[in-house]
Design an enzyme around this catalytic site. Structure first.
Site, PDB file in Angstrom:
ATOM      1  N   GLU A 146       2.127  -6.061 -11.048  1.00  0.00           N
ATOM      2  CA  GLU A 146       2.150  -6.547  -9.650  1.00  0.00           C
ATOM      3  C   GLU A 146       1.166  -7.021  -9.014  1.00  0.00           C
ATOM      4  O   GLU A 146       1.016  -7.464  -7.831  1.00  0.00           O
ATOM      5  CB  GLU A 146       2.850  -5.293  -8.953  1.00  0.00           C
ATOM      6  CG  GLU A 146       3.952  -4.745  -9.358  1.00  0.00           C
ATOM      7  CD  GLU A 146       4.524  -3.526  -8.372  1.00  0.00           C
ATOM      8  OE1 GLU A 146       3.766  -3.111  -7.699  1.00  0.00           O
ATOM      9  OE2 GLU A 146       5.846  -3.172  -8.457  1.00  0.00           O
ATOM     10  N   ASN A 147       0.146  -7.420  -9.817  1.00  0.00           N
ATOM     11  CA  ASN A 147      -1.232  -8.421  -9.145  1.00  0.00           C
ATOM     12  C   ASN A 147      -0.649  -9.608  -8.503  1.00  0.00           C
ATOM     13  O   ASN A 147      -1.018  -9.988  -7.386  1.00  0.00           O
ATOM     14  CB  ASN A 147      -2.232  -8.367 -10.110  1.00  0.00           C
ATOM     15  CG  ASN A 147      -2.737  -7.001 -10.781  1.00  0.00           C
ATOM     16  OD1 ASN A 147      -1.912  -6.190 -10.562  1.00  0.00           O
ATOM     17  ND2 ASN A 147      -4.061  -7.121 -11.145  1.00  0.00           N
TER      18      ASN A 147
END
Length: 396
Positions: free
Chosen positions: A357-358
């Site tokens: 999810e970065n």
């Protein structure tokens, strides 16, 4: 003679007989030190001094003249740090700093085995079984061996697959690290299949180095023969994304796997067996090792091999933007080398994924706009370039 630390969590100075032999700063790496000159007859004293990850993180945070977006799962308030979030600066399990599903307990200690090993003349340091082509008719393999030698010498290399000799060669070694590659072909192989599609056949490979009849070194590994591909092709909806195993498209049924305990040494082999068996009994065929936890212990992947559970393996980055300085990047590089070499012979490994999810956070959680608005385009560029360097260049 050397000492091997499978895992030190995280900042540690290691002394043998009051001599500093190594300094660790990455929970996800193994650490090796030559100890021959420090050992003495009789009793030897090994001392490990751990430093607070929070205090070291604060030093790194305060040394910056710009600010990263706040990682939302770093529960700094609970840790008495108010809004000073330091988890991103340390190569340590992110969930130790808190998460939406668990407590904040920033641990320190020895979390994997410590061993002392000695060798003479030469040793097989690493084995990689590269599966160049696998089908029901034959498996074309290339076995890559890293052999470390103390001097120039010629030795006999022998390789066996399930007890049958497949390699016999004379190898000429030079001082230092030697890379030897040998082809192996297996006719009519027993293929490895995911749970529910077939059997999980595994092959045992053993390699020996001899000087005449004298055994110098040996190494063993286990693997399963399968062809696995991520299929990304244009289709009516845009682009496909699915796994094809041994020529068959497979619908993946599974779950996101997080660490079973904050205190990792408390997870027993029986607990690992229960979890993986439960996944198989529920007709799962894939687990995703989540990037906010750890690269799991060997037993996890061995059980997945045996029970047909494919693994989507994240690198350990989650819900945050991370530094991009040379020291940090080199630590990440060494971490990746250690983990990929450790896991690459497991047939369960289906995919390596850069992070959790970065990218979504940067573009979809408002981080890019916030950094640009509050600190300017230059800082936003620095943070994004650090992302690109790790996930678009270094790890690939």
């Amino acid at each position: 003679m050397e000492i091997v630390f499978g895992g030190l969590d995280t900042y540690a100075d290691v002394y043998l007989n009051d001599r500093l032999i190594l300094q660790a700063d990455n929970m996800f790496r193994s650490w090796i030190a030559d100890i021959k000159e420090y050992l003495k007859p009789g009793e030897n004293n090994l001392r490990i001094c751990f430093h607070s990850p929070v205090k070291v993180g604060l030093e790194k945070l305060e040394a910056l003249d710009y600010k990263f977006p706040d990682p939302p799962n770093d529960l700094s308030e609970i840790g008495g740090l108010v809004d000073r979030k330091v988890s991103i600066f340390t190569r340590k399990a992110p969930y130790h700093f808190g998460w939406d599903w668990g407590p904040r307990l920033v641990t320190s200690g020895i979390w994997k085995e410590v061993t002392v090993r000695g060798w003479d003349m030469a040793r097989i340091k690493n084995v990689f079984v590269q599966q160049a082509g696998v089908s029901e008719k034959k498996a074309d393999l290339k076995v890559h061996l890293e052999i470390e030698s103390t001097g120039s010498r010629t030795l006999e290399l022998e390789g066996m697959v399930n007890g049958e000799k497949t390699i016999r060669a004379t190898v000429s070694l030079e001082p230092g690290l030697n890379e030897i590659s040998e082809p192996v072909t297996i006719a009519d192989p027993d293929l490895w299949w995911p749970n529910g599609l077939g059997e999980q056949h595994l092959y045992d490979l053993k390699f020996t180095l001899r000087d005449g009849r004298k055994l110098i070194s040996e190494a063993e590994t286990r693997t399963g023969l399968r062809d696995i591909r991520v299929v990304r092709e244009e289709d009516r909806a845009g682009e496909s994304f699915f796994f094809r195993v041994n020529g068959q498209p497979v619908f993946m049924k599974g779950a996101n796997y997080i660490p079973q305990d904050v205190f990792l040494p408390r997870v027993t082999p029986d607990k690992y067996a229960h979890i993986i068996r439960s996944a198989a009994d529920a007709n799962m065929n894939m687990l995703r090792v989540w990037g906010g936890g750890i690269y799991e212990k060997d037993i996890f992947y061995e059980l997945c091999d045996e029970m047909g559970i494919l693994v989507w393996q994240d690198f350990m980055f989650a819900c945050a933007m991370y530094p991009g300085d040379e020291t940090f990047l080199e630590s990440v590089r060494q971490e990746a080398v250690d983990q990929v070499k450790r896991l690459r012979n497991h047939p369960c490994i289906a995919l390596w994924c850069g992070n959790n999810e970065n990218l979504s956070a940067w573009y979809n959680w408002g981080w890019k706009e916030q950094v640009t608005r509050e600190q300017g385009e230059e800082v936003a560029g620095i943070i994004w370039n650090a992302y690109e360097e790790k996930f678009h260049h270094l790890l690939p």
